[in-house]
Design a protein around this motif. Structure first.
Motif, mmCIF file in Angstrom:
data_model
loop_
_atom_site.group_PDB
_atom_site.id
_atom_site.type_symbol
_atom_site.label_atom_id
_atom_site.label_comp_id
_atom_site.label_asym_id
_atom_site.label_seq_id
_atom_site.Cartn_x
_atom_site.Cartn_y
_atom_site.Cartn_z
ATOM 1 N N GLY A 115 51.402 -6.308 -7.242
ATOM 2 C CA GLY A 115 52.272 -7.178 -7.539
ATOM 3 C C GLY A 115 53.710 -7.097 -7.218
ATOM 4 N N TYR B 185 58.065 -11.400 -9.490
ATOM 5 C CA TYR B 185 57.603 -12.631 -10.455
ATOM 6 C C TYR B 185 56.338 -12.336 -11.288
ATOM 7 C CZ TYR B 185 61.236 -15.502 -8.138
ATOM 8 O OH TYR B 185 62.378 -16.003 -7.809
ATOM 9 N N ASP B 186 55.534 -11.642 -10.402
ATOM 10 C CA ASP B 186 54.142 -11.396 -11.131
ATOM 11 C C ASP B 186 54.320 -10.489 -12.348
ATOM 12 O OD1 ASP B 186 52.416 -12.465 -8.821
ATOM 13 O OD2 ASP B 186 53.284 -10.786 -7.652
ATOM 14 N N LEU C 90 55.583 -19.381 -14.622
ATOM 15 C CA LEU C 90 55.734 -19.735 -13.437
ATOM 16 C C LEU C 90 56.107 -20.907 -12.943
ATOM 17 C CD1 LEU C 90 52.628 -17.276 -12.224
ATOM 18 C CD2 LEU C 90 55.198 -16.768 -11.905
ATOM 19 N N HIS D 253 53.293 -19.266 -5.625
ATOM 20 C CA HIS D 253 52.192 -18.653 -5.179
ATOM 21 C C HIS D 253 51.916 -17.282 -5.864
ATOM 22 C CE1 HIS D 253 52.979 -21.478 -1.776
ATOM 23 N NE2 HIS D 253 54.409 -21.004 -1.597
ATOM 24 N N HIS D 254 52.453 -17.121 -6.895
ATOM 25 C CA HIS D 254 52.010 -15.898 -7.754
ATOM 26 C C HIS D 254 51.120 -16.214 -8.826
ATOM 27 C CE1 HIS D 254 55.159 -13.570 -5.712
ATOM 28 N NE2 HIS D 254 55.817 -14.629 -5.636
ATOM 29 N N ALA E 8 49.277 -13.666 -11.262
ATOM 30 C CA ALA E 8 49.882 -12.997 -12.357
ATOM 31 C C ALA E 8 49.205 -13.090 -13.625
ATOM 32 C CB ALA E 8 51.231 -13.316 -12.380
ATOM 33 N N PHE F 82 47.422 -10.268 -5.050
ATOM 34 C CA PHE F 82 48.810 -10.205 -5.139
ATOM 35 C C PHE F 82 49.263 -9.893 -3.767
ATOM 36 C CE2 PHE F 82 47.227 -8.410 -9.210
ATOM 37 C CZ PHE F 82 48.367 -9.356 -10.021
ATOM 38 N N ASP F 83 50.506 -10.646 -3.538
ATOM 39 C CA ASP F 83 51.332 -10.375 -2.023
ATOM 40 C C ASP F 83 52.150 -9.133 -2.494
ATOM 41 O OD1 ASP F 83 50.226 -12.588 -1.035
ATOM 42 O OD2 ASP F 83 51.986 -13.807 -2.095
#
Length: 603
Positions: free
Chosen positions: A318, A321-322, A366, A378-379, A382, A443-444
């Motif tokens: 992650g 933001y995550d 978020l 987009h998170h 999380a 996760f990105d």
């Protein structure tokens, strides 16, 4: 026809009802999950030296100590080992069947046998209690004139156990024949009659012994001012330092004998070991361990959960933001969980509502952040990281270790409990995601250099292990030691996965590394290379250090796809999670086989 009940029958019935109510009130003051200490055969020996006490009194100590160790969350094999070590110190034997929440034990002294059953209302984790119980067993052995086993320096265990704060105690009503003095007249006469011509008990012929003589306060003085005096006599052989080997009688100062009325400074003449501890004194120490308050407040535990879950998210790939969403969500969820658990609410219900709150808070954060940065939407994965603070790592690992030690029944119970908690938690999170129409895809992972990523893995692995150690009620030194071990083991695992090693094999190597490092640390303490206060039980170091390797994300995805009726996705993620989970206890077990003779052979 009218029937009249005689007055005598009415009085008899009233007396009977009064006795029943009194008995019910007395039982209500006792521990509801074991044989109470307020039993005649135990009560009569409360002020008798433990080594001379009846089998019932010894059994009460052994089984109660085992129950306290079990309530700390340790494995059944460790509970049996602790009980057996204590029984041998008392000169008796014990055979115990230890399960997740109950113990069935039978004790024998060669002449008599006694069976006792104790059951716990629930299960949990308290690594500080596990640590104290190890020192308690050592303290007891030293007080019975034997050598220290847990530490080479037995005085450290004595200082830990004797230094426990005295708080709440089990209610034990004294027999009617006992005086205001802490020692009963009958106990003193019984002890006096057992002495030989030199004033020494037959089984303590080479020890300095203390006869406790009761004294009574004047009639106009408070009962609390009554204090026994101690007359110390030596072995007929005399002190080795005395001229001509003549016996010596050391001067006796005024000693604070405490509420249990014995001088704990009584020493072995050659080894300096304490002995002569009474049944009442032993239960006093167990009271102090049982009723010791948690080390951390709900707010600090919430902070630890937040740090652990945010670190967990980074290790899973992650980004910032995550991590922020997981930090806030896990903190809120754990704060609610701690307060509900302190009120003894059913823990499955507590897991359900705390997970739901953590997921909602993470998602809400978020959504709020999206007003300032739309990419925050987009998170949404999380929220899975925010619920990982409920992962029951201890029953997973101890269950696998119990099975490895052929304690199949206990192992299955612990693994079943683990799966029950996981299912409740993941279903609660899935319900939240279903209501909000979330579809987490993972996760990105942010791009960074190899050295920076490795450094951040070390830092976040330490933070994750530290956070879970706090949730397990570990002292800060124990948290830091476990954090160091976990940082090394988990970073190694992640590097191996990054080198295309199968995740299952990497998990095995990570757990094996954690087990070997914990054993090396423990051995360093035993050999005097590290301070005695750093000698923590291996289970208290290894489980927190590998709990961050538990594939919580995989388990959640399996349940998520199950709710979506996606059979293929469910089976895929479930089996991947299962293989990783199997490797963790196997890795620790192999480490014990390589370093511990008791694990290497079936004896």
């Amino acid at each position: 026809m009218v029937f009249h009940i005689s007055t005598s029958r009415k009085d008899t019935r009233a007396e009977h009802e009064k006795k029943v109510r009194a008995a019910a009130a007395a039982v209500g003051n006792q521990h509801h999950h074991s044989i109470p200490l307020d039993m005649k055969d135990i009560r009569e020996d409360l002020d008798t030296p433990l080594i001379d006490a009846s089998l019932a009194a010894k059994t009460s100590v052994i089984v109660r100590a085992g129950a306290l160790d079990l309530s700390g969350g340790t494995g059944s094999f460790r509970v049996r080992e602790l009980m057996g070590r204590m029984a041998m110190s008392m000169g008796c034997y014990v055979r115990a069947d230890v399960k997740l929440t109950d113990i069935e034990a039978e004790c024998s002294d060669g002449e008599n046998r006694m069976a006792e059953v104790v059951d716990l209302p629930t299960t949990g984790v308290n690594t500080e209690r596990i640590w104290y119980m190890e020192h308690f067993a050592d303290w007891l052995a030293v007080n019975l004139g034997q050598k220290s086993k847990y530490h080479n320096a037995g005085d450290f265990s004595a200082s830990m156990v004797d230094g426990l704060p005295q708080g709440k105690k089990h209610r034990i009503s004294l027999p009617t024949h006992m005086t205001q003095s802490p020692i009963s007249k009958e106990a003193c006469e019984r002890a006096h009659n057992s002495l030989d011509d030199n004033g020494v008990p037959p089984h303590h012929a080479d020890r300095v012994t203390t006869k406790l003589l009761p004294t009574h306060a004047p009639e106009d003085a408070p009962a609390a001012q009554a204090a026994p005096t101690a007359q110390t006599t030596a072995n007929a052989a005399g002190d080795a330092n005395a001229p001509g080997g003549a016996s010596t009688t050391p001067a006796v100062d005024s000693v604070d004998l405490g509420s249990y009325g014995h001088d704990t400074r009584e020493e072995h003449r050659h080894t300096g070991a304490f002995h002569g501890v009474t049944v009442r004194q032993v239960h006093e120490r167990l009271d102090a361990i049982e009723f010791k308050k948690p080390l951390y407040s709900p707010a600090f535990a919430a902070l630890a959960a937040a740090v652990a879950c945010a670190s967990f998210v980074f290790l899973l790939g992650g980004g910032l933001y995550d991590m922020l969403a997981a930090f806030i969500g896990a903190g809120c969820g754990q704060f609610l969980r701690s307060n509900l658990m302190r009120r003894h609410i059913n823990q499955f219900f507590v897991v359900m509502v705390s997970v739901a709150l953590a997921a909602l808070v993470a998602i809400g954060f978020l959504r709020l952040l999206a007003f300032f940065d739309p990419t925050a939407l987009h998170h949404d994965t999380a929220y899975i990281g925010a619920i990982l603070f409920v992962i029951p790592g201890f029953p997973l690992i101890t269950g696998g270790l119990d099975i490895f030690k052929m304690d199949i029944q206990s192992g299955i119970q612990r693994l079943t409990y683990f799966m029950a908690i996981v299912i409740v938690a993941t279903l609660a999170a899935w319900a939240v995601a279903r209501c909000i129409s979330l579809d987490p895809q993972g996760f990105d992972t942010p791009e960074m250099s190899l050295w920076l990523r490795t450094a951040l893995w070390l830092i976040t692995a330490f933070g994750g292990v530290w956070g879970f150690s706090v949730l397990f009620n570990s002292p800060q030194k124990m948290c830091c030691v476990a954090g160091i071990i976990g940082a090394i083991a988990d970073t190694l695992r992640l590097e191996l996965v990054n080198l295309s090693m199968p995740m299952e094999a990497a998990a095995f190597i990570g757990a094996l590394t954690a087990g070997l490092l914990a054993t090396a640390w423990r051995s360093s303490v035993r050999h005097g290379l590290l301070a005695p206060e750093l000698g923590f039980p291996r289970i208290c170091l290894t489980v927190p250090s590998i709990v961050i390797m538990v594939p919580g994300l995989y388990m959640y995805r399996a349940v998520f796809y199950l709710g979506e009726l996606d059979t293929q996705g469910t089976v895929q993620w479930a089996f991947e999670a299962l293989l990783v989970m199997l490797m963790l206890p196997i890795g620790l077990a192999v480490a014990r086989v390589l370093t511990d003779r008791g694990w290497r052979y079936d004896i």
